[in-house]
Each structure stands twice: as C-alpha cells, then as structure tokens.
Scaffold this motif. Structure first.
Motif, mmCIF file in Angstrom:
data_model
loop_
_atom_site.group_PDB
_atom_site.id
_atom_site.type_symbol
_atom_site.label_atom_id
_atom_site.label_comp_id
_atom_site.label_asym_id
_atom_site.label_seq_id
_atom_site.Cartn_x
_atom_site.Cartn_y
_atom_site.Cartn_z
ATOM 1 N N LYS A 41 0.802 -1.220 0.000
ATOM 2 C CA LYS A 41 0.000 0.000 0.000
ATOM 3 C C LYS A 41 0.838 1.275 0.000
ATOM 4 N N LEU A 42 2.113 1.173 0.326
ATOM 5 C CA LEU A 42 2.956 2.365 0.285
ATOM 6 C C LEU A 42 3.028 2.925 -1.127
ATOM 7 N N LYS A 43 2.989 2.060 -2.131
ATOM 8 C CA LYS A 43 3.049 2.534 -3.512
ATOM 9 C C LYS A 43 1.834 3.385 -3.858
ATOM 10 N N ALA A 44 0.645 2.869 -3.569
ATOM 11 C CA ALA A 44 -0.579 3.620 -3.880
ATOM 12 C C ALA A 44 -0.664 4.889 -3.051
ATOM 13 N N ALA A 45 -0.297 4.802 -1.783
ATOM 14 C CA ALA A 45 -0.353 5.984 -0.918
ATOM 15 C C ALA A 45 0.549 7.088 -1.449
ATOM 16 N N THR A 46 1.766 6.725 -1.824
ATOM 17 C CA THR A 46 2.708 7.715 -2.344
ATOM 18 C C THR A 46 2.192 8.350 -3.624
ATOM 19 N N ALA A 52 -1.857 14.506 -5.580
ATOM 20 C CA ALA A 52 -2.717 15.538 -4.996
ATOM 21 C C ALA A 52 -1.918 16.791 -4.654
ATOM 22 N N GLU A 53 -0.672 16.606 -4.219
ATOM 23 C CA GLU A 53 0.185 17.766 -3.953
ATOM 24 C C GLU A 53 0.468 18.535 -5.235
ATOM 25 N N ARG A 54 0.743 17.830 -6.309
ATOM 26 C CA ARG A 54 1.029 18.498 -7.594
ATOM 27 C C ARG A 54 -0.171 19.281 -8.088
ATOM 28 N N ARG A 55 -1.364 18.775 -7.824
ATOM 29 C CA ARG A 55 -2.581 19.454 -8.272
ATOM 30 C C ARG A 55 -2.994 20.581 -7.329
ATOM 31 N N GLY A 56 -2.314 20.725 -6.220
ATOM 32 C CA GLY A 56 -2.658 21.770 -5.277
ATOM 33 C C GLY A 56 -3.843 21.430 -4.390
ATOM 34 N N VAL A 57 -4.249 20.153 -4.362
ATOM 35 C CA VAL A 57 -5.386 19.741 -3.539
ATOM 36 C C VAL A 57 -4.993 19.727 -2.063
ATOM 37 N N ILE A 58 -3.758 19.339 -1.785
ATOM 38 C CA ILE A 58 -3.264 19.285 -0.414
ATOM 39 C C ILE A 58 -2.518 20.575 -0.098
ATOM 40 N N TYR A 140 -10.548 18.971 5.543
ATOM 41 C CA TYR A 140 -10.372 17.545 5.282
ATOM 42 C C TYR A 140 -10.223 17.281 3.784
ATOM 43 N N VAL A 141 -9.242 16.458 3.436
ATOM 44 C CA VAL A 141 -9.007 16.056 2.046
ATOM 45 C C VAL A 141 -9.073 14.533 1.988
ATOM 46 N N TRP A 142 -10.046 14.035 1.237
ATOM 47 C CA TRP A 142 -10.225 12.582 1.086
ATOM 48 C C TRP A 142 -9.497 12.113 -0.172
ATOM 49 N N LEU A 143 -8.514 11.253 0.002
ATOM 50 C CA LEU A 143 -7.781 10.726 -1.147
ATOM 51 C C LEU A 143 -8.612 9.723 -1.927
ATOM 52 N N ASN A 144 -9.528 9.027 -1.274
ATOM 53 C CA ASN A 144 -10.485 8.095 -1.882
ATOM 54 C C ASN A 144 -9.803 6.976 -2.675
ATOM 55 N N ASP A 150 -5.119 7.245 -9.332
ATOM 56 C CA ASP A 150 -3.711 7.134 -8.967
ATOM 57 C C ASP A 150 -3.436 5.875 -8.148
ATOM 58 N N ASN A 151 -4.471 5.282 -7.576
ATOM 59 C CA ASN A 151 -4.333 3.992 -6.894
ATOM 60 C C ASN A 151 -3.829 2.933 -7.877
ATOM 61 N N TRP A 152 -4.580 2.733 -8.978
ATOM 62 C CA TRP A 152 -4.149 1.698 -9.929
ATOM 63 C C TRP A 152 -2.941 2.141 -10.757
ATOM 64 N N ARG A 153 -2.789 3.449 -10.978
ATOM 65 C CA ARG A 153 -1.637 3.917 -11.750
ATOM 66 C C ARG A 153 -0.317 3.563 -11.070
ATOM 67 N N ALA A 154 -0.302 3.530 -9.737
ATOM 68 C CA ALA A 154 0.923 3.174 -9.014
ATOM 69 C C ALA A 154 1.420 1.806 -9.439
ATOM 70 N N HIS A 155 0.514 0.887 -9.683
ATOM 71 C CA HIS A 155 0.897 -0.484 -10.024
ATOM 72 C C HIS A 155 1.098 -0.658 -11.534
ATOM 73 N N TYR A 156 0.427 0.173 -12.298
ATOM 74 C CA TYR A 156 0.684 0.205 -13.744
ATOM 75 C C TYR A 156 2.098 0.715 -13.997
ATOM 76 N N ARG A 157 2.509 1.721 -13.250
ATOM 77 C CA ARG A 157 3.820 2.349 -13.455
ATOM 78 C C ARG A 157 4.957 1.595 -12.788
ATOM 79 N N ARG A 158 4.664 0.885 -11.697
ATOM 80 C CA ARG A 158 5.749 0.292 -10.914
ATOM 81 C C ARG A 158 5.649 -1.235 -10.808
ATOM 82 N N THR A 159 4.575 -1.747 -10.210
ATOM 83 C CA THR A 159 4.520 -3.165 -9.855
ATOM 84 C C THR A 159 4.574 -4.075 -11.068
ATOM 85 N N ALA A 160 3.731 -3.823 -12.060
ATOM 86 C CA ALA A 160 3.705 -4.693 -13.230
ATOM 87 C C ALA A 160 5.032 -4.689 -13.995
ATOM 88 N N PRO A 161 5.627 -3.521 -14.304
ATOM 89 C CA PRO A 161 6.934 -3.544 -14.980
ATOM 90 C C PRO A 161 8.016 -4.237 -14.154
#
Length: 328
Positions: A41-46, A52-58, A140-144, A150-161
């Motif tokens: 879960k560290l991958k998805a969390a990161t 969200a930081e890049r988008r200015g949400v946080i 409050y900011v809900w990452l959801n 970005d949850n699944w993108r973490a594994h598309y970009r990292r875990t699968a390769p």
C-alpha cells in the motif's frame, strides 16, 4: 548502499520467494512488505498523495482522511508524518490492534467504526463517516482509494513492470482483490505490453467484488462489501475465491517454513496454489503478489484462541498432521 531522507523513498521491489518446495506448485511470491510501511500500500499511498500535492489539492493546513482496513492507513500515516500533515484513518473493528497502534504511533488519529451499515456493511459505515468529516470542515481532504485512479496507476507504473523485468516469460500472475487498484494496474499494463500473460484475481469468500452475495469476513485486507469502481472484468482471465479458514491454514503452513506473512498473502497463495493444481503444469511460470508481512496478525491469524473461536477447533488439525508427517 541506499541513503534516504524520507521513509517512502525505500521499497524492496525485486525480492521473490520460490514457494515450490512448500506448496508443491511452481509459484514465485513477490514480497511487497519490505518498506517502512510494511505493505504494498505504500506505492498507492505515495502516488495518491504526491499527485494531490502536484494538483494543489493538499495544502499545509490540510487534514488527510481515508477509509482503510489497515495497511493503507499505516502507509498514509507514514507519509503524513514525513510531510508534516495531519491524518485521520477511518477503520473498523476488524482492523488489527497492532495496526491501529502503529498508526497512532506515527501521529495519526484513528476512528473505529463498530456498527455496520445495513446494506454495505462496515465499509459502508466507514465511508459514511468519511463523508460526515468532509461535510464538517473544508480542511479535510479525502484521497479516496476506492475511486482515485492514482491507486491503480501506481501499479501500472511500478509493480507490473517490476514483475516483467524479473519474469519476461511469465505465464500467469495472481493478484488479490481489495479495492482492485493493484489488480487493475497490473492487468492494464500486461494487457498492453504482454497480453499473453494470464491475470487471475484472488478474492476473499464473502466479498461482493465479483458479483457474489456478501458474507462474513474477519481478516482485513482483501475483499469488499461494496462494488469496485475500478474493476474491468474483461481484463481478468479467472477469479479464485478463498475461504478464510484456507487463508489461516496457508499462513500457518508458510510460517512452519519460516515465512511469516499476513492474511492477504495467505489468501493469495492459497488461491494461486489451488488454481495451479487445476490448470498449471511443472513448466508454468507463475508469480503471486504478497501484499504484506505477518507481524500485525500475531493477535489474530496466528493466535490460536482467535482462530479456533471463529473457524473451529479443528481448523489447523490437517495442517498440524501434515507438518508432523513431514509433508510440508
């Protein structure tokens, strides 16, 4: 020697265990628990936090909030502490005590839901509480994790390769299904770059993810009481459903050989072993994802009173006999 300044910068991504001698099937286990959060879960969390930081949400005054059965909550607690942010984890009574204490040690505030929603169970109760927090204060900011791409993108970009680099001739990949973020990220990558690989989802019995009726689930991690917002069934070749008693037996089987893994890993290995016994051959190249380690389950999956109280006095009898006979 790696030198880091923030805890999420380290993750062991190339450690595999050959389980062939333990499960009598050609199966390699990708161990995702060797980081400071202790799980995949560290991958998805990161990915979710930094996007969200890049988008200015946080903002500096933001309070992150997320619903989690445990592992993502720990990962977000770690990230929030590292970045000087507050974090509220909304969990439920199935969350392991060790996990809750770990989140609190990292500075998180933990809200535990004990009364399930009549239709959507404990997860539904958690999500209702999250929405109440959001309505109460704009800080409050809900990452959801359930709907954040970005949850699944973490594994598309990292875990699968990562898997493909180590196993370029992979035949089948087994991935547990929770939010289905890991599952869908891996499935999308392999469909695009290595479509010959079979993707097998492993789900907990009692989960509604693949259209089954809801049932009791006491081991946190895999499975869900609400439909997935990510799931694309066309990208999945097969689904294996695992009873919790089989999860417990597999965890103990691995522990008997010195590998202390968590409940999610026990579920995935149990499902993968059964699938390979039916569909695999000695020449099959198979990998399963191990999301977590076992220390947080010492009071549950590895505690005899807890196990026997939920699954019966004889749940481990067959495993103990197998060990005594030298079969495992």
């Amino acid at each position: 020697m790696p030198v880091i300044t923030e805890p999420h910068q380290y993750n062991e991504d190339a450690l595999y265990v050959d389980l062939g001698a333990i499960v009598d099937q050609p199966l390699h286990l990708k161990c995702e628990g060797f980081n400071f959060a202790g799980s995949i879960k560290l991958k998805a969390a990161t990915e979710m936090v930094e996007a969200a930081e890049r988008r200015g949400v946080i903002r500096p005054w933001s309070v992150l909030v997320e619903s989690s059965s445990g592992n993502l909550g720990v990962a977000l607690s770690l990230l929030a502490a590292s970045k000087g942010l507050r974090f509220v984890c909304v969990t439920d009574s199935r969350c392991n005590l060790a996990t809750r204490r770990m989140m609190e040690a990292l500075g998180a505030e933990v809200h535990v839901m004990t009364d399930p929603d009549p239709q959507e169970g404990l997860l539904g109760a958690r999500l209702r509480h999250v929405r109440e927090l959001l309505a109460s204060d704009e800080k409050y900011v809900w990452l959801n994790q359930y709907g954040n791409a970005d949850n699944w993108r973490a594994h598309y970009r990292r875990t699968a390769p990562e898997i493909h680099r180590e196993f370029p001739h992979l035949d089948v990949l087994f991935v547990g299904a929770g939010t289905t973020g890991t599952l869908m990220g891996c499935a999308r990558w392999f469909r695009e770059f290595a479509p010959e690989v079979r993707i097998v989802a492993v789900d907990a019995a009692g989960s509604v993810t693949f259209g089954d009726a809801p049932g009791r689930r006491m081991i946190p991690g895999l499975g869900s009481s609400v439909p997935s917002q990510f799931l694309e069934p066309a990208l999945i070749d097969d689904v294996v459903r695992v009873e919790e008693a089989d999860t417990v037996r597999m965890c103990h089987r691995l522990a008997r050989r010195g590998f202390l893994f968590g409940g999610s890993t026990g579920t995935v290995v149990s499902g993968a072993t059964r699938w390979l016994a039916e569909h695999g051959t000695s020449a099959t190249t198979a990998v399963a994802l191990a999301p977590d380690l076992g220390e947080r389950y010492l009071d549950t999956v590895y505690q005899s009173n807890w196990v026997e109280g939920l699954y019966g006095d004889d749940v481990l009898c067959g495993e103990e006999e197998a060990v005594a006979a030298g079969w495992v």
